[in-house]
Design an enzyme around this catalytic site. Sequence first.
Site, short mmCIF file in Angstrom:
data_model
loop_
_atom_site.label_atom_id
_atom_site.label_comp_id
_atom_site.label_asym_id
_atom_site.label_seq_id
_atom_site.Cartn_x
_atom_site.Cartn_y
_atom_site.Cartn_z
N LYS A 42 -11.87 12.17 20.02
CA LYS A 42 -11.99 10.94 19.04
C LYS A 42 -11.01 10.44 18.61
O LYS A 42 -10.73 9.40 18.34
CB LYS A 42 -13.12 11.06 17.88
N GLU A 98 -3.38 9.96 23.76
CA GLU A 98 -3.72 11.12 22.96
C GLU A 98 -3.26 10.90 21.75
O GLU A 98 -2.33 10.11 21.39
CB GLU A 98 -3.03 12.55 23.53
N ASP A 99 -4.02 11.24 20.89
CA ASP A 99 -3.42 11.22 19.32
C ASP A 99 -2.29 12.24 19.02
O ASP A 99 -1.30 11.84 18.45
CB ASP A 99 -4.54 11.38 18.60
N ASP A 102 -0.08 19.04 20.65
CA ASP A 102 0.29 20.35 19.74
C ASP A 102 0.73 21.51 20.51
O ASP A 102 1.83 21.61 21.11
CB ASP A 102 -0.87 20.80 18.96
N LYS A 130 4.23 17.34 18.38
CA LYS A 130 4.91 18.41 17.68
C LYS A 130 5.54 19.50 18.58
O LYS A 130 5.06 20.38 18.91
CB LYS A 130 3.84 19.12 16.81
N PHE A 151 0.34 19.88 9.22
CA PHE A 151 -0.99 19.27 9.85
C PHE A 151 -1.37 17.94 9.21
O PHE A 151 -1.15 17.43 8.15
CB PHE A 151 -2.17 20.12 8.97
P1 IMP Z 1 -3.52 21.53 21.74
O1 IMP Z 1 -2.13 20.40 22.14
O2 IMP Z 1 -4.26 21.97 23.10
O3 IMP Z 1 -2.91 22.29 21.14
O4 IMP Z 1 -4.48 20.60 21.09
C1 IMP Z 1 -3.99 19.44 20.56
C2 IMP Z 1 -5.53 18.77 19.75
O5 IMP Z 1 -5.70 19.65 18.45
C3 IMP Z 1 -5.36 17.47 19.09
O6 IMP Z 1 -5.73 16.67 20.26
C4 IMP Z 1 -6.02 17.49 17.91
O7 IMP Z 1 -7.34 17.46 18.04
C5 IMP Z 1 -5.68 18.88 17.24
N1 IMP Z 1 -4.61 18.78 16.65
C6 IMP Z 1 -3.41 19.26 16.68
N2 IMP Z 1 -2.52 19.05 15.74
C7 IMP Z 1 -3.29 18.45 14.65
C8 IMP Z 1 -2.95 18.03 13.44
O8 IMP Z 1 -1.84 18.19 12.92
N3 IMP Z 1 -4.01 17.28 12.63
C9 IMP Z 1 -5.08 16.77 13.39
N4 IMP Z 1 -5.42 17.45 14.55
C10 IMP Z 1 -4.61 18.33 15.33
MG MG Z 2 -7.55 15.37 19.97
#
Ligand code: IMP
Ligand code: MG
Length: 175
Positions: A42, A98-99, A102, A130, A151
């Site tokens: 979302k 994407e938002d 991470d 990040k 976060f």
């Molecule tokens: P990754 O890159 O697979 O570790 O996961 C990324 C997802 O983790 C994002 O799409 C977010 O849903 C969630 N996420 C990672 N960091 C944050 C944050 O600082 N705030 C809110 N959601 C986060």
């Molecule tokens: Mg996400």
Amino acid sequence: MPKHHVEPFLTEEEVDKKIQEIGDRISRDYKGKNVHMICVLKGGAFFMCELAKRITVPVSLDFMYVSSYGSGTESSGNIKIVKDLDEPLDGKDVIIVEDIIDSGRTLSRLMELLSARNPKSLKLCTLLDKPDRRVVDVKVDYTCFEIPDEFVVGYGLDYDQMYRNLPYIGIVKFD
Ligand code: IMP
Ligand code: MG
């Protein structure tokens, strides 16, 4: 939910200005083409709407919802498609929106899945990145902001489904 508060980090004006810049870049890079934008739900929804409004080449939109299941707050590379795209990607110039990136685990798996659907091109655009947290290498084509390992919430990003509607980006601080 543990006691916490949200500290302002990026103002609505700063975010809007940067989205305009990225929108201008995409409009230039895709001159003479159509852009097919895929929103990763979302979190990506607010960003995608704002970005799409600022792109001047023809845009079509589709939505996908994936959950990555891992232990606790760590995502894993195993993603489950909760809601798949409505349309095929064959021959399309696709941008995933994407938002936040991470660890990169979710995105790298998603890129694999979608590139198997034969888009003409596949690029990645994110509101936040990040880089310090990266575990899996992903090539990001458009980034609005690189941020430290904090976060963050707002502009679509949640803490336990809360705060997505904040018009700015804040950092969650535990009291
Ligand atoms: P990754 O890159 O697979 O570790 O996961 C990324 C997802 O983790 C994002 O799409 C977010 O849903 C969630 N996420 C990672 N960091 C944050 C944050 O600082 N705030 C809110 N959601 C986060
Ligand atoms: Mg996400």
